[in-house]
Design a protein around this motif. Structure first.
Motif, mmCIF file in Angstrom:
data_model
loop_
_atom_site.group_PDB
_atom_site.id
_atom_site.type_symbol
_atom_site.label_atom_id
_atom_site.label_comp_id
_atom_site.label_asym_id
_atom_site.label_seq_id
_atom_site.Cartn_x
_atom_site.Cartn_y
_atom_site.Cartn_z
ATOM 1 N N PRO A 16 8.338 -0.903 -4.980
ATOM 2 C CA PRO A 16 6.992 -0.427 -5.338
ATOM 3 C C PRO A 16 6.991 0.930 -6.027
ATOM 4 O O PRO A 16 6.213 1.140 -6.964
ATOM 5 N N VAL A 17 7.841 1.824 -5.580
ATOM 6 C CA VAL A 17 7.782 3.182 -6.124
ATOM 7 C C VAL A 17 8.106 3.176 -7.611
ATOM 8 O O VAL A 17 7.409 3.793 -8.428
ATOM 9 N N ASP A 60 0.871 -1.168 0.000
ATOM 10 C CA ASP A 60 0.000 0.000 0.000
ATOM 11 C C ASP A 60 0.909 1.218 0.000
ATOM 12 O O ASP A 60 1.715 1.396 0.907
ATOM 13 N N PHE A 61 0.793 2.073 -1.015
ATOM 14 C CA PHE A 61 1.856 3.078 -1.114
ATOM 15 C C PHE A 61 1.746 4.177 -0.070
ATOM 16 O O PHE A 61 2.738 4.785 0.285
ATOM 17 N N LYS A 62 0.532 4.399 0.445
ATOM 18 C CA LYS A 62 0.467 5.395 1.521
ATOM 19 C C LYS A 62 1.026 4.842 2.824
ATOM 20 O O LYS A 62 1.677 5.544 3.596
ATOM 21 N N ARG A 63 0.770 3.566 3.070
ATOM 22 C CA ARG A 63 1.383 2.954 4.258
ATOM 23 C C ARG A 63 2.898 2.917 4.099
ATOM 24 O O ARG A 63 3.642 3.072 5.070
ATOM 25 N N LEU A 64 3.334 2.708 2.872
ATOM 26 C CA LEU A 64 4.774 2.709 2.607
ATOM 27 C C LEU A 64 5.387 4.028 3.062
ATOM 28 O O LEU A 64 6.399 4.068 3.772
ATOM 29 N N LEU A 65 4.740 5.107 2.658
ATOM 30 C CA LEU A 65 5.254 6.420 3.045
ATOM 31 C C LEU A 65 5.189 6.597 4.558
ATOM 32 O O LEU A 65 6.073 7.189 5.175
ATOM 33 N N ALA A 83 11.463 11.521 -8.299
ATOM 34 C CA ALA A 83 12.411 12.445 -7.662
ATOM 35 C C ALA A 83 12.214 12.421 -6.156
ATOM 36 O O ALA A 83 13.187 12.393 -5.381
ATOM 37 N N GLY A 84 10.957 12.423 -5.733
ATOM 38 C CA GLY A 84 10.671 12.396 -4.301
ATOM 39 C C GLY A 84 11.203 11.124 -3.667
ATOM 40 O O GLY A 84 11.741 11.157 -2.556
ATOM 41 N N PHE A 85 11.055 10.036 -4.370
ATOM 42 C CA PHE A 85 11.594 8.769 -3.854
ATOM 43 C C PHE A 85 13.105 8.872 -3.668
ATOM 44 O O PHE A 85 13.650 8.504 -2.619
ATOM 45 N N LEU A 86 13.773 9.410 -4.694
ATOM 46 C CA LEU A 86 15.229 9.541 -4.585
ATOM 47 C C LEU A 86 15.587 10.447 -3.418
ATOM 48 O O LEU A 86 16.576 10.226 -2.713
#
Lengths: 658, 312, 492, 215
Positions: free
Chosen positions: C432-433, C303-308, C382-385
Motif C-alpha cells: 500500500p505505501v 486503510d493507511f492509518k490503520r496500517l501504521l 523514506a519513512g516507510f523504509l
C-alpha cells in the motif's frame, strides 16, 4: 586506498550535488560525478591489481555494532572491476538517454544511481559484516528507485515492487547469516568471522542462508524471479548496470562466504553446481520463449549467473577432491565470466535501450530490419551477441572454456558422484550453449534482420553519440578481454585460489599452465577470423565483374508477401519450446476462427515466469488469504475485545501458576 | 618420426581432407543410388557443382544486408578452422591441446550462428523456419556430442581429441567395448543430425516445409552457394573423422597404412550414411528431439559405465 | 526542582490554554511549552538530577530515555499542530467517509488535553514509585481520550469509547498486578514495603515467586493492553485511525512506550528476584504474538492509518521481544524504541498531510503522492523504509541487534520467526505505501502543490533523526541506552 | 471489627452474583452502590489493630462517599437524563452470567490455593470475594450491551481490586490509594461524559452498534 576513497566521495558528491543544484548543472553533476569517480576507481583498482597490494583501512564508526573496516584482497579487486567499468559506460549512455526527461526526476535518478555505484563498491571492500550489510542494503534499495523511473506505468510499479520485495527478503536471510556467525565470533569483523567459522559445529545453515540471500541478488534460480520483471521496466542503462554489476554483488557474496566459512563439505560444491545448472537451463528455456528483448536478456542474465555458480561449484568440488588445477580452472573461469558478463550484458542492454529509443519498442514481434536503419547499433549488438554466445575469439568463450576444462578435469579426477556431477555439469553447459545460440539468434536475427514488421521499426534510427560511445566502449572491452584472456588468467589466479582455498604454489603452477593453454587456444581460434576475412575478400573478388542482380526475397511464389508474415519470435522459439516441454513456460491463447462468418480470431503467446507463477504468487496469495481470514479477529465488538484480554490473562495466569 | 614430420603429417592429412571432402558426399549419393537401383550421379558431382557455382554471378534480395554474406564465408571458415583440430588416423590434428573439443564445438557453433543470421536476413518465413529448426536441433545435439566425448575422455583418460580418439594402445578395438561403442553410436546420430541427413532432414527434398538446412540457403546462389556446399561437405568429413577415430584401432604400421585405413573408414562411414538414408524414412519433426535425447542418453550411459568402472 | 517543573510546566500551560480564548496565542503557548519542556529535558542530560517528592520522582537512564523520546515527539507534534490546527475548519463540516456533519471539539480543550497528556507521560517516565506510575498511566488515558475525540463524529466516538473501556480494563489489571506484587514482597518481620521502586528492587530477592509471577502476569497483560501488545491491542487501530494525525503520532510514538515502561519496571523486579527467565519467556511469547498478529493485519490492509497502527503493534512486539531475549537484544530494543517512535510519528504526520490532500484514508484511492505532494511524498517513502528497518535508518541497527541477540543465545526458532515476520510485514507495508507514493495523481488533482512548511518540517526533522541514529549514535545516548538495557536485565 | 470480616466477604460475593443476575438497570446501579458501601466497611474491618487508625477512617470515608454515594447518584442521573429503558439487556443470558460468576468464584478459589504466603494471614474469604468481584465485573463488561452497564462492570472490577488491596493498608501509605480512587473517579466521570455523547450521537447507548471500526 586514498584514490579509492576519493572515487567514492566523487561519486556520492556528484549524486548529492545533483540533488541540490538546479538546471543544467543539476542534470550534469550526477552523471559526471559518477563517471569521474568510476574512472578514478578503475585506476585505483588497476593499480592495486598490478602491484598486488592489498591495503586495509579502519575508519571512525558511530554505531555500537560493527566497525567501518575496509580492505582489499584479490576477490574484492576483481569484483570492483564490473562496478567501475559499467560505472563508466552506463552513466555515459544515460546522459544521452535522459536528456529530455523532466529535471526533477533526472536529478533524483542520478542521486540513486550514485548511491548504487558507491554502495556496490562498498559491498566489495567492506571487511565487517555489519558494514557489509549496510552497504548491501543501500545498494539493494537504490535500484528500486531507479527501476521505478517511469512509475506512471503500472507494470513498472509492479516490477519495482517485485524487485524490492525480492531484495529485502534476501537481505533478511543475510542478516540472519551474519548475525549468527557474528554471534559465534563475538565480533562482526571478517577476520573474526573467518576465525570463528571453523569452530562452529554446523556451518551448513550459514551456507544455505548465504546462498538464499546472495542467490536472490545474483539471479540464481529459483530465486531469480525479480530479474525478468525489473530489467524490462528499468531504463536501459540501469538494466545494464543492474545486470552487469549489481547481480555480481550476489556472486561476490557467495564467493566471499566460501572464503569466510572455510573449506566446506563437498556437497556445497554439488549444490552450487546443481543450482547453477538449473539457473542456466531454466533461464535459457524461459528466455528463449520471451518475445520481449529486454526480458530475454534478463533471462540470459539468469543463465549467466548460473554459469558462474556452476563454475564456483565445480571449483569447490574439485578443490575438495584434491584437484587443485581443475579447481583453479573452474574458479578462474567463473570469475572471468563475471567480468565478461558485465561487458557483454551491459552492451546488449544498452543496445536494447537504443532499440527502444530508436524504434519505440523492444517487442521483437514489432521490430525487424533494424540493421539497415540502425547500422552502428546493429553491428555493436551483433558483437555483444557473439560474445554472449561464447563464440571464439570473443571473451565469453574463454571463460566458458575454463569452466569446461575445470569440469572435464574434475570429471576425470573425481570419483563416483563427484565425477558424474562434473560430467553432468559439462553436458548441461553444452546444452545451455546451444540454447543460448538459439535465443540470441532470435534476439538479433528477428529484430535486426529481415523486414520491419511495424511502421515504428521503419522509422528507427541510431542513438546519439554518447550512447554509441558507451556501447563501443563495452564492445571493445568484449574483444579486448578475449584477446587478453591468457594474461587475465594469471591476474585472476589469486582470487580464484582464494575462493577455492588453494595453496598459493599449486594455484600459481596451475595458472601458468592455464595461461599457456589459453595462448594455444587463442592461436587455434585465430583461423576463424582470418579465414573468414579471406573468404569474404574471395567472395567479393569472385562477384566483381560478374552479373549481380537484386530482387525481392524468393517466397516460393506466394502472391502477396507481407512483413508480418516473417517468422516471428513465437514461431522461431516453437520447435525448441515444444521440445523443452513445460520448462519454457510458453502459454498459448488461441481463438480459432469459427463458423461461416468468423469473428475475430487471435493467437497470443506469452511466457510468464514459471517460478513466479508456480511458487511465489501462490505463496503470497495464500498468505494474503490467511491474513484476510484472520481479520475477523478485529470484529469491532468491545465485549469480545475485553474477553480476549480476559482470555489472555487467564491463560497466562494458568500457565504461570500451574 | 622426425619433428618436421610431426608437423607436416597432420597438415598433409588436413589437405587430404580438404581435397576429398566433396568425394565423401559423392560416396553417400552413389550408395543411395545403388541401393535404390539407380546408377546415380558421378562420384565427383559435388566438385563439378562447387566449381560451377563459384564461376557464376549472384542475385541478392533487396531485404538483405551485409549479414547475408556471413553465412557462406564464416560458415566455411568455422568448419575449416574446426577441421584443424580433428585428429585423423592416430595422429593429433595440426593443433591439439587439452580441451580442444570445446573449441571445436564452439567454432561449429560460430559457423551455425552465421548461417542462421544469413537465413534470417532474407526476411522469408521459409528461411526463418529453417533457421528455427536448425537452432533447435543443434542445441539438442550439443549435449549428446559433449557427453559422447566426455565418455571417451573418461574411457581414454585425456581431454584432447587426440587422447580421446587415438589414445588407446595399438590393437584396442574400441568398437568391442561398451563405452566407446555407445559413444560412437551417439556420435553417429549427432553426425546425421548436424549434417542434415535422414532421418533428421532430407537433403534431396524440395518441399520447403520439411527441410531444415536446404531451406535456410534457399536465397543463396552463385559463389555463396558454392562455399556453402563445400562447407557442408567439410562438415560431414569432420564428423566422419570423429566417428572414425573412435572406431579405428591404432595401427602398428607406418604412416601410409594408417592414412589409408582412416580414409577407408571415413569413406565407409559415408557408405553407412548412405545406407541409413536408403533404409529409413524421415522422422516427423517433433520426433527429432527424441532421437537426439536418445543419443545423449546413450552417451550418458557410456559415461556412467565408465565412472562406475573407475569407482569400483 | 527540575523534575517537578517537568511535570508542572505542561500542567500549568494546559491550565493556561484552557483559559486562553484567542487561537494565535494559545497555539504559540503550546509550542513554547513544548519547546520549554524539551529544553528542560535536555537539561536533565547535563548531569545527575535531584530526585523530587521524597524520591518518588527521579530520572534513571530508562526514564530519561523514555522522557526524551516523548518530549521530542511532543515538540514535533506541537510544531505540526501549528499548521494542522490552522487548516482545521472550526465549523460544521461533512465527514468524507460517511458524509455526516460534524464539528471539532473546542480547540482550547484539545490544546489543554495535549499538554495534560504530556504532563502525564512525564509523570510515568519519571515515576520511581509503582503506584505513581500506575496513576500516571491512567492519567495518560484520561488526558488522551478527549484528544481522540477531537473530530466529533460517530467513528471517533466509537474509537474513544473502545479506548477508554479497554485501556481502563487493562490498567485495572495492572493495578491488580501491583497489589499482587506488594503481597509478593510480604515479609513476616516488616510486613509489606512501600511500592517505591528502589525498596521493591531491594527486597525482590526475597519475594514469593508464585505471587511475583502472578503479579508480573497481571501487569504484563494490563500495561500490555495499553502498550498495544496482541491479543490485547484491539483498541489501538481504531484509536489511531480515528484520532487527528498528530494525536496518533503521540499515541503511537510516546504513549505506547510509557505503557511499556510499566511492564519493564516490573520486569526489572522479576529479574532482580531471579525470575528473569520466566518473565523473559512471557515477553518473548507476547512479542512474537504481537508481531504475528500485526503481520496478519498489515497484509492486505486497506486503510493507511490503520496500517501504521498495526505497525505500532508489530514494533511494540519487537521491543518486547528484544527485552525478552536480553543481552545485546535488550540494547537493540532501547534503540528500537527511539527509532520506532521517531519514524512512526513522522509517518503519522505525513499521513495527516496525505489525508488532508486526498481526503481519504483508503490506501487504494491514494496514488501519486510523490507527484502531488513534493515533500510529503518522498518523505513518506523514506519513512516507510525507516519503519520496516532498511538501512541506513536506525531501525535496521536495532533489528539486527535483536536478531543477533536471538541467534547468539541459541534461539534459532525465535530468530527465524522474527525475521520471517519482518519479511511479511515488509511485504504487507510495501504494497500500500508504494502504491500510494507512486503512479499518476488521481484525476482532477493538481500535480505538485507545495505543503506549508510546518506541516512537513517536523516530519523531516524526525526523519533526519532516524537517519542519524542509524549512522551515528551519540556516545551519551548510547551510554544511556546501554544503561537502560542493563536496568531491564540486558547487557551489551 | 475483625469479627465482621467473614460475613462482609460473604455479602460481597452475594452482591457480586446479584450484579450478574439482576435484570433492571436501577437495581444494577443500586447493587454497585451497595458493593461500594461494603467495600468501605471492609476497609475498616480489615484494618489491623483493635481500633482503625485515622488514615484508614479517612480512606473508608472517601470510599463510602465516592463508591457508595457519588457513583450511584451519578449513574442514576445519567440513566434518567438519557431516558434509558429499564432493562439490562445482556448478550449472555442471566443464567449463564450467573454460571460465569460461579466459574469466576471457582477460579478465584483455585488461585487462592496456589497463592499462599507463610506468615501472611489474609482473611480466608478475601481472595475469593475480591476475585469474584473482579471477574464478575469483567463478565459484566463482556456480557452487557449498554455502555452504562459496562461502566458498572468496570466499577465492580475496580471494587474487587480495591478490596484485594485493602489489607496492604496496614503497611502502606494512604495517599496512594487516594490517588487511585481519584483516578477511578475521573475515569468514571469521563466515561459518563462519553456515554452522554454516545447517546446524543447514536440515540442509543447500545455498544452493539459499535462495530463500524473493524478490518
Amino acid at each position: 586506498m586514498e584514490l579509492f576513497l576519493c572515487a567514492l566521495v566523487l561519486i556520492l558528491a556528484g549524486g548529492s550535488l545533483g540533488l541540490v543544484l538546479r538546471g543544467r548543472t543539476g542534470r550534469l553533476a550526477g552523471p559526471l560525478g559518477i563517471l569521474a569517480g568510476s574512472g578514478l576507481g578503475l585506476v585505483a583498482v588497476l593499480r592495486l591489481l598490478a602491484r598486488q597490494e592489498y591495503p586495509r583501512l579502519d575508519l571512525a564508526w558511530g554505531l555500537p555494532v560493527g566497525s567501518f573496516s575496509l580492505g582489499f584482497d584479490p576477490l574484492t579487486l576483481l569484483f570492483l572491476l564490473p562496478c567501475f567499468g559499467l560505472g563508466l559506460a552506463c552513466p555515459l549512455y544515460g546522459l544521452g538517454a535522459l536528456a529530455h526527461e523532466p529535471e526533477r526526476k533526472v536529478r533524483s535518478h542520478w542521486f540513486f544511481f550514485s548511491l548504487l555505484v558507491a554502495g556496490l563498491a562498498l559491498v566489495a571492500v567492506a571487511r565487517d559484516g555489519f558494514c557489509f550489510l549496510l552497504a548491501w542494503e543501500v545498494m539493494s534499495l537504490s535500484p528500486f528507485f531507479l527501476v521505478s523511473f517511469a512509475d506512471e506505468k503500472l507494470e513498472v510499479r509492479e516490477a519495482a515492487w517485485t524487485y524490492l520485495v525480492a531484495s529485502h527478503l534476501g537481505v533478511l536471510a543475510l542478516v540472519a547469516m551474519f548475525a549468527w556467525l557474528a554471534g559465534a565470533a563475538g565480533s562482526t569483523h571478517f577476520d573474526a568471522l573467518a576465525w570463528a567459522a571453523p569452530q562452529l559445529a554446523h556451518t551448513w545453515p550459514l551456507f544455505l542462508l548465504a546462498l538464499a540471500g546472495f542467490g536472490a541478488k545474483a539471479g540464481l534460480a529459483p530465486l531469480h524471479v525479480w530479474l525478468p520483471e525489473a530489467h524490462p521496466a528499468a531504463p536501459s542503462h540501469v538494466s545494464a548496470f543492474m545486470s552487469g554489476a549489481l547481480i555480481t554483488a550476489g556472486m561476490y557474496g557467495v564467493a566471499r562466504i566460501l572464503v569466510l566459512l572455510g573449506p566446506g563439505p563437498a556437497w556445497w560444491g554439488g549444490l552450487l553446481l546443481g543450482l547453477g545448472l538449473l539457473s542456466a537451463l531454466l533461464g535459457l528455456a524461459q528466455g528463449l520463449a520471451q518475445g520481449q528483448m529486454k526480458r530475454l536478456l534478463a533471462y540470459s542474465s539468469v543463465e549467466n549467473a548460473g554459469i558462474v555458480f556452476l563454475g564456483l561449484g565445480a571449483a569447490h568440488l574439485a578443490a575438495r577432491g584434491g584437484l587443485a588445477p581443475a579447481a583453479l580452472l573452474a574458479a578462474a573461469g567463473a570469475l572471468l565470466h563475471v567480468l565478461n558478463h558485465a561487458l557483454f550484458k551491459g552492451l546488449l542492454f544498452l543496445g536494447a535501450g537504443a532499440v527502444l529509443h530508436g524504434a519505440g519498442t523492444v517487442e521483437i514481434s514489432s521490430l525487424g530490419g533494424l540493421l539497415k536503419r540502425m547500422p552502428r547499433t546493429g553491428a555493436l549488438f551483433l558483437a555483444g551477441t557473439a560474445a554472449l554466445a561464447a563464440l571464439p575469439p570473443f571473451n565469453g568463450f574463454f571463460s566458458e572454456l575454463l569452466i569446461y576444462l575445470g569440469l572435464g578435469q574434475a570429471g576425470m579426477g573425481l570419483r563416483s558422484a563427484g565425477s558424474l556431477a562434473a560430467w553432468g555439469g559439462m553436458a548441461g553447459l553444452a546444452l545451455a550453449g546451444g540454447l543460448a545460440l538459439a535465443a540470441l539468434a532470435k534476439a538479433f536475427g528477428l529484430a535486426f534482420l529481415g523486414e520491419p514488421r511495424t511502421p515504428a521499426a521503419t522509422r528507427a534510427h541510431d542513438p546519439g553519440r554518447a550512447e554509441l560511445a558507451a556501447m563501443l566502449l563495452l564492445a571493445l572491452g568484449c574483444a579486448g578481454m578475449g584477446l587478453a584472456a591468457p594474461w587475465l588468467v594469471t591476474v585472476l589466479a589469486p582470487a580464484a585460489a582464494q575462493v577455492a582455498h588453494l595453496p598459493g604454489m599449486a594455484a600459481l603452477d596451475a595458472a601458468r599452465d592455464a595461461q599457456s593453454l589459453l595462448r594455444t587456444v587463442l592461436v587455434a581460434a585465430l583461423p576463424l577470423p582470418v579465414l573468414g576475412l579471406f573468404l569474404w575478400a574471395l567472395r567479393r573478388r569472385l562477384l566483381a565483374g560478374r552479373p549481380v542482380g537484386s530482387s525481392p526475397t524468393w517466397d516460393c511464389g506466394y502472391a502477396r508477401p507481407a512483413a508480418t508474415m516473417q517468422y516471428g519470435p513465437a514461431s522461431f522459439a516453437d520447435p525448441l519450446a515444444s521440445a523443452l516441454g513445460p520448462a519454457s513456460g510458453i502459454q498459448h491463447d488461441l481463438a480459432r476462427p469459427q463458423g461461416l462468418f468468423p469473428r475475430r480470431a487471435w493467437h497470443r503467446v506469452a511466457a510468464p515466469d514459471l517460478v513466479l507463477d508456480a511458487v511465489f504468487r501462490p505463496a503470497f496469495g495464500a498468505a494474503l488469504w490467511a491474513a484476510e481470514h484472520l481479520k475477523w479477529l478485529q470484529h469491532g465488538r468491545i465485549p469480545l475485545y475485553v474477553l480476549s484480554i480476559l482470555a489472555a490473562l487467564v491463560a497466562v495466569l494458568a500457565w504461570v501458576l500451574a | 618420426m622426425s619433428g618436421l614430420d610431426a608437423l607436416l603429417t597432420p597438415l598433409a592429412r588436413l589437405v587430404l581432407a580438404l581435397a576429398l571432402a566433396p568425394l565423401l558426399l559423392g560416396v553417400v549419393n552413389r550408395t543411395e543410388a545403388l541401393v535404390a537401383g539407380r546408377r546415380g550421379k558421378p562420384l565427383l558431382q559435388v566438385y563439378f557443382d562447387v566449381a560451377k557455382l563459384l564461376r557464376k554471378g549472384a542475385v541478392f534480395s533487396t531485404t538483405t544486408t551485409w549479414a547475408f554474406g556471413l553465412g557462406p564465408t564464416l560458415g566455411l571458415a568455422a568448419t575449416a578452422a574446426a577441421l584443424l583440430l580433428v585428429p585423423q588416423g592416430g595422429l593429433p590434428g595440426p593443433v591439439s591441446f587439452s580441451g580442444d573439443f570445446i573449441l571445436l564445438a564452439y567454432l561449429l557453433a560460430a559457423g551455425r550462428l552465421a548461417t542462421l543470421l544469413s537465413a534470417l536476413d532474407t526476411g522469408s518465413s521459409f528461411e526463418g523456419m529453417g533457421a528455427s529448426r536448425e537452432a533447435a536441433f543443434a542445441a539438442l545435439a550439443e549435449p549428446a556430442l559433449f557427453l559422447a566425448l566426455a565418455a571417451l575422455a573418461a574411457h581414454r583418460g585425456g581431454l584432447s581429441l587426440h587422447a580421446m580418439l587415438a589414445g588407446s594402445a595399438p590393437g584396442d578395438l574400441a568398437a568391442l567395448e561398451p563405452a566407446p561403442a555407445l559413444a560412437a553410436l551417439s556420435l553417429f546420430v549427432v553426425l546425421l543430425a548436424e549434417n542434415c541427413r535422414i532421418p533428421v532432414d532430407d537433403p534431396t527434398t524440395h518441399l520447403e516445409l520439411t527441410m531444415v538446412h536446404e531451406v535456410m540457403v534457399l536465397d543463396h546462389g552463385g559463389p555463396d552457394l558454392g562455399l556453402i556446399e563445400y562447407a557442408a561437405a567439410l562438415k560431414l568429413w569432420l564428423y566422419c573423422a570423429l566417428v572414425a577415430g573412435v572406431l579405428l584401432p591404432s595401427l602398428p604400421g607406418g604412416l601410409w597404412p594408417d592414412t589409408l585405413a582412416v580414409l577407408a573408414v571415413i569413406l565407409g562411414l559415408g557408405v553407412a550414411v548412405g545406407l541409413v538414408e536408403s533404409a529409413m524414412a524421415r522422422l516427423r519433426l517433433n520426433r527429432v528431439p527424441q532421437l537426439l535425447t536418445w543419443a545423449a542418453a546413450l552417451s550418458a550411459l557410456a559415461l556412467i559405465l565408465k565412472v562406475w568402472e573407475a569407482g569400483s | 526542582m527540575l523534575i517537578e517543573s517537568l511535570v508542572i510546566l505542561p500542567l500549568a500551560a494546559g491550565g493556561a490554554a484552557l483559559l486562553t480564548r484567542p487561537h494565535g496565542p494559545r497555539r504559540l503557548l503550546l509550542l513554547v511549552a513544548a519547546l520549554a519542556h524539551l529544553g528542560l529535558v535536555l537539561a536533565c542530560w547535563a548531569g545527575p538530577v535531584e530526585p523530587a517528592w521524597g524520591g518518588t520522582l527521579d530520572l534513571d537512564a530508562a526514564g530519561r530515555l523514555f522522557l526524551t523520546i516523548a518530549s521530542v515527539l511532543f515538540a514535533a507534534a506541537a510544531a505540526y499542530a501549528q499548521s494542522y490546527l490552522k487548516q482545521e475548519d472550526p465549523g460544521l463540516r461533512s465527514d468524507f467517509q460517511e458524509g455526516l456533519a460534524f464539528a471539532n471539539a473546542p480547540e482550547r480543550v484539545f490544546t489543554a488535553c495535549l499538554l495534560f497528556f504530556l504532563a502525564a507521560m512525564t509523570l510515568v517516565a519519571a515515576a520511581r514509585h509503582l503506584g505513581l506510575l500506575w496513576v500516571g498511566v491512567e492519567a495518560t488515558t484520561l488526558a488522551s481520550a478527549p484528544l481522540i475525540y477531537f473530530h466529533r463524529h460517530r467513528r471517533s466516538l466509537e474509537a474513544t469509547w473502545k479506548y477508554l473501556i479497554i485501556c481502563s480494563v487493562g490498567i485495572a489489571l495492572a493495578l491488580l498486578g501491583n497489589i499482587l506484587l506488594s503481597y509478593a514482597l510480604f515479609d513476616p518481620g516488616s510486613g509489606i514495603p512501600p511500592m517505591d521502586l528502589d525498596a521493591v528492587l531491594a527486597r525482590a530477592a526475597g519475594a514469593h515467586p508464585a505471587w511475583l509471577k502472578a503479579a508480573f502476569a497481571c501487569v504484563l497483560v494490563g500495561y500490555g493492553t495499553k502498550a498495544g501488545l496482541a491479543p490485547m491491542h484491539s483498541w489501538l487501530p481504531d484509536a489511531h485511525s480515528e484520532s487527528p494525525s498528530l494525536v496518533s503520532a503521540l499515541l503511537s510514538g510516546a504513549l505506547l512506550n510509557c505503557a511499556l515502561l510499566g511492564v519493564l519496571r516490573l520486569f526489572a523486579v522479576c529479574v532482580a528476584a531471579g525470575l528473569g527467565d520466566f518473565a523473559r519467556e512471557l515477553l518473548v511469547a507476547f512479542g512474537l504474538t504481537s508481531m504475528g498478529v500485526a503481520a496478519a493485519f498489515i497484509l492486505g490492509q486497506g486503510d493507511f492509518k490503520r496500517l501504521l497502527a498495526y505497525s505500532s503493534v508489530e514494533h511494540m512486539g519487537i521491543i518486547t521481544l528484544g527485552i525478552g531475549l536480553g543481552g545485546g537484544a535488550a540494547f537493540g530494543s532501547m534503540l528500537h524504541l527511539a527509532g520506532h517512535s521517531l519514524a512512526k510519528a513522522m509517518l503519522f504526520m505525513l499521513a495527516g498531510n496525505i489525508l488532508a490532500a486526498f481526503h481519504t484514508k483508503s490506501a487504494h484511492d491514494v496514488h501519486g503522492a510523490v507527484r502531488a505532494l513534493p515533500v510529503t511524498g518522498p518523505l513518506w517513502v523514506a519513512g516507510f523504509l525507516a519503519i520496516v528497518g532498511c538501512p541506513p535508518f536506525s531501525l535496521f541497527v536495532s533489528e539486527y541487534a535483536i536478531a543477533a541477540g536471538a541467534l547468539s543465545s541459541g534461539r534459532i526458532g525465535v530468530a527465524a520467526a522474527f525475521l520471517l515476520l519482518l519479511g511479511v510485514v515488509f511485504v504487507g507495508m510495501a504494497t500500500p505505501v508504494l502504491r500510494m507514493a507512486q503512479g499518476p495523481t488521481p484525476p482532477g488533482m493538481a500535480e505538485a502543490r507545495p505543503e506549508p512548511a510546518l506541516a512537513v518540517l517536523p516530519a523531516l526533522a524526525l526523519g533526519c533523526g532516524v537517519l542519524v541514529l542509524g549512522l551515528w549514535l551519540p556516545a551519551p545516548l548510547a551510554a544511556t541506552m546501554r544503561e537502560a538495557a542493563t536496568i531491564f536485565g540486558g547487557a551489551l | 471489627m475483625h469479627a465482621f470480616v467473614e460475613p462482609l466477604m460473604v455479602l460481597l460475593v452475594l452482591v457480586n452474583l446479584g450484579l450478574l443476575s439482576v435484570r433492571r438497570m436501577a437495581w444494577c446501579i443500586r447493587l454497585a452502590g451497595v458493593q461500594g458501601a461494603l467495600l468501605g466497611l471492609a476497609i475498616l474491618a480489615l484494618a489491623p489493630g483493635a481500633e482503625p487508625e485515622p488514615h484508614v477512617w479517612y480512606l473508608a470515608a472517601a470510599v463510602l462517599a465516592i463508591k457508595a454515594l457519588a457513583f450511584p447518584m451519578f449513574l442514576r442521573r445519567t440513566m434518567r437524563t438519557l431516558h434509558l429503558r429499564a432493562w439490562v439487556e445482556p448478550y449472555i443470558g442471566y443464567g449463564l452470567s450467573l454460571l460465569a460468576g460461579l466459574a469466576a468464584l471457582l477460579f478465584s478459589l483455585w488461585l487462592g490455593s496456589r497463592l499462599a504466603i507463610p506468615g501472611l494471614h489474609l482473611p480466608p474469604l478475601l481472595f475469593p470475594a475480591a476475585f469474584t468481584a473482579f471477574f464478575g465485573g469483567l463478565t459484566m463488561l463482556v456480557s452487557r450491551k449498554k455502555a452504562l452497564t459496562q461502566v458498572v462492570g468496570f466499577l465492580a472490577m475496580e471494587n474487587g481490586i480495591f478490596l484485594f488491596g485493602a489489607p496492604t493498608l496496614a503497611w502502606g501509605s494512604t495517599w496512594m490509594e487516594l490517588a487511585v480512587l481519584l483516578d477511578v473517579l475521573v475515569a468514571v466521570f469521563v466515561m459518563g461524559i462519553v456515554v452522554h455523547r454516545i447517546d446524543r450521537t447514536f440515540d442509543s447507548i447500545d455498544v452493539g452498534l459499535f462495530c463500524s471500526l473493524r478490518d
